[in-house]
Design a protein around this motif. Structure first.
Motif, short mmCIF file in Angstrom:
data_model
loop_
_atom_site.label_atom_id
_atom_site.label_comp_id
_atom_site.label_asym_id
_atom_site.label_seq_id
_atom_site.Cartn_x
_atom_site.Cartn_y
_atom_site.Cartn_z
N ILE A 57 0.85 -1.20 0.00
CA ILE A 57 0.00 0.00 0.00
C ILE A 57 0.88 1.24 0.00
O ILE A 57 1.60 1.51 0.97
CB ILE A 57 -0.95 0.03 1.21
N GLY A 58 0.78 1.98 -1.10
CA GLY A 58 1.41 3.29 -1.21
C GLY A 58 0.38 4.36 -0.98
O GLY A 58 -0.80 4.08 -0.74
N PRO A 112 5.67 5.20 -9.46
CA PRO A 112 5.16 6.40 -10.10
C PRO A 112 3.89 6.96 -9.45
O PRO A 112 3.74 8.19 -9.36
CB PRO A 112 4.90 5.97 -11.55
N VAL A 113 2.99 6.11 -8.99
CA VAL A 113 1.77 6.61 -8.35
C VAL A 113 2.10 7.23 -7.00
O VAL A 113 1.57 8.28 -6.64
CB VAL A 113 0.70 5.49 -8.22
N GLU A 114 3.01 6.62 -6.27
CA GLU A 114 3.44 7.19 -4.99
C GLU A 114 4.07 8.56 -5.22
O GLU A 114 3.81 9.52 -4.50
CB GLU A 114 4.44 6.24 -4.31
N SER A 115 4.87 8.66 -6.27
CA SER A 115 5.52 9.92 -6.60
C SER A 115 4.49 10.99 -6.98
O SER A 115 4.56 12.13 -6.52
CB SER A 115 6.50 9.69 -7.75
N LEU A 116 3.51 10.63 -7.81
CA LEU A 116 2.46 11.57 -8.22
C LEU A 116 1.68 12.10 -7.01
O LEU A 116 1.33 13.28 -6.97
CB LEU A 116 1.46 10.88 -9.15
N CYS A 117 1.42 11.23 -6.07
CA CYS A 117 0.59 11.60 -4.91
C CYS A 117 1.39 12.28 -3.81
O CYS A 117 0.80 12.81 -2.86
CB CYS A 117 -0.11 10.35 -4.36
N SER A 118 2.71 12.30 -3.93
CA SER A 118 3.54 12.85 -2.86
C SER A 118 3.43 14.36 -2.72
O SER A 118 3.79 14.92 -1.69
CB SER A 118 5.01 12.46 -3.07
N THR A 119 2.90 15.03 -3.74
CA THR A 119 2.87 16.50 -3.73
C THR A 119 1.61 17.08 -3.11
O THR A 119 1.46 18.29 -3.06
CB THR A 119 3.01 17.04 -5.17
N THR A 120 0.69 16.21 -2.65
CA THR A 120 -0.57 16.72 -2.10
C THR A 120 -1.10 15.81 -1.01
O THR A 120 -0.74 14.63 -0.95
CB THR A 120 -1.64 16.87 -3.21
N ASP A 121 -1.96 16.36 -0.17
CA ASP A 121 -2.69 15.56 0.82
C ASP A 121 -4.19 15.60 0.54
O ASP A 121 -4.98 15.08 1.32
CB ASP A 121 -2.41 16.06 2.24
N ASP A 122 -4.57 16.22 -0.58
CA ASP A 122 -5.98 16.32 -0.96
C ASP A 122 -6.40 15.05 -1.69
O ASP A 122 -5.85 14.71 -2.75
CB ASP A 122 -6.17 17.55 -1.86
N MET A 126 -5.47 13.62 -5.53
CA MET A 126 -4.79 12.34 -5.75
C MET A 126 -5.59 11.47 -6.71
O MET A 126 -5.02 10.83 -7.59
CB MET A 126 -4.55 11.62 -4.42
N LEU A 127 -6.92 11.45 -6.55
CA LEU A 127 -7.76 10.67 -7.45
C LEU A 127 -7.60 11.15 -8.89
O LEU A 127 -7.48 10.34 -9.81
CB LEU A 127 -9.23 10.77 -7.01
N GLU A 128 -7.55 12.46 -9.10
CA GLU A 128 -7.35 13.00 -10.44
C GLU A 128 -6.00 12.58 -11.01
O GLU A 128 -5.90 12.22 -12.19
CB GLU A 128 -7.46 14.53 -10.41
N LYS A 129 -4.97 12.61 -10.18
CA LYS A 129 -3.64 12.21 -10.64
C LYS A 129 -3.60 10.72 -10.99
O LYS A 129 -3.00 10.32 -11.98
CB LYS A 129 -2.59 12.54 -9.56
N ILE A 130 -4.25 9.90 -10.18
CA ILE A 130 -4.30 8.46 -10.44
C ILE A 130 -5.09 8.19 -11.72
O ILE A 130 -4.67 7.36 -12.55
CB ILE A 130 -4.90 7.71 -9.23
N THR A 131 -6.19 8.89 -11.91
CA THR A 131 -6.99 8.74 -13.13
C THR A 131 -6.13 9.07 -14.36
O THR A 131 -6.10 8.29 -15.33
CB THR A 131 -8.22 9.67 -13.10
N GLY A 132 -5.41 10.17 -14.32
CA GLY A 132 -4.53 10.54 -15.42
C GLY A 132 -3.46 9.51 -15.68
O GLY A 132 -3.17 9.17 -16.84
N PHE A 133 -2.88 8.99 -14.60
CA PHE A 133 -1.83 7.97 -14.75
C PHE A 133 -2.38 6.70 -15.39
O PHE A 133 -1.78 6.16 -16.33
CB PHE A 133 -1.22 7.64 -13.38
#
Length: 140
Positions: A57-58, A112-122, A126-133
């Protein structure tokens, strides 16, 4: 408290994730966040109040679990940021190992998903970033 049989099934069945709600238990085999993402979008009621036993779990997976309203989580390996997110959301966590971050599949750096989500706590961000990925990887 998370049923111990779920952890046994996770390991004995070679699954990536086992999720249980009430008497229904589902198993998943894909790596990464694809199964959680799909479940959140196709059957969010199943996630709400469910127990989750997962191998890795990341922060991205933790965000999906929090958005889904899971009840409790077990992880073989969890990143520090994922644990902090779940703690902040009031979701109890048990784990075998906590690591600074989840490594990518090549073991050459951060997932990569952990890295994308590392810049926010919202969670929504994070859901938007995961969707894009997932869209860019052709997994959605």
């Amino acid at each position: 408290m998370l049923p111990q049989t779920m952890i046994g099934r996770l390991h004995d069945g070679g699954y990536s994730c086992v999720i249980r709600k009430g008497d229904e238990e589902r198993v998943f085999v894909r790596r990464g966040v694809a199964d959680l993402y799909e479940l959140l979008h196709t059957d969010p009621e199943f996630l709400n109040g469910a127990w989750v036993a997962d191998k890795v779990i990341g922060k991205g997976a933790a965000a999906l679990m929090a958005l889904g309203g899971v009840r409790e989580v077990y992880a073989d390996v969890i990143s520090r940021s994922a644990r902090e997110l779940l703690d902040r959301e009031g979701i109890p966590v048990t784990c075998a190992f906590e690591v600074p971050y989840i490594r990518n599949r090549a073991q050459t750096g951060q997932c990569p998903v952990e890295s994308l989500c590392s810049t926010t706590d919202d969670l929504q961000e994070m859901l938007e970033k995961i969707t894009g990925f997932l869209e860019s990887a052709g997994k959605r």
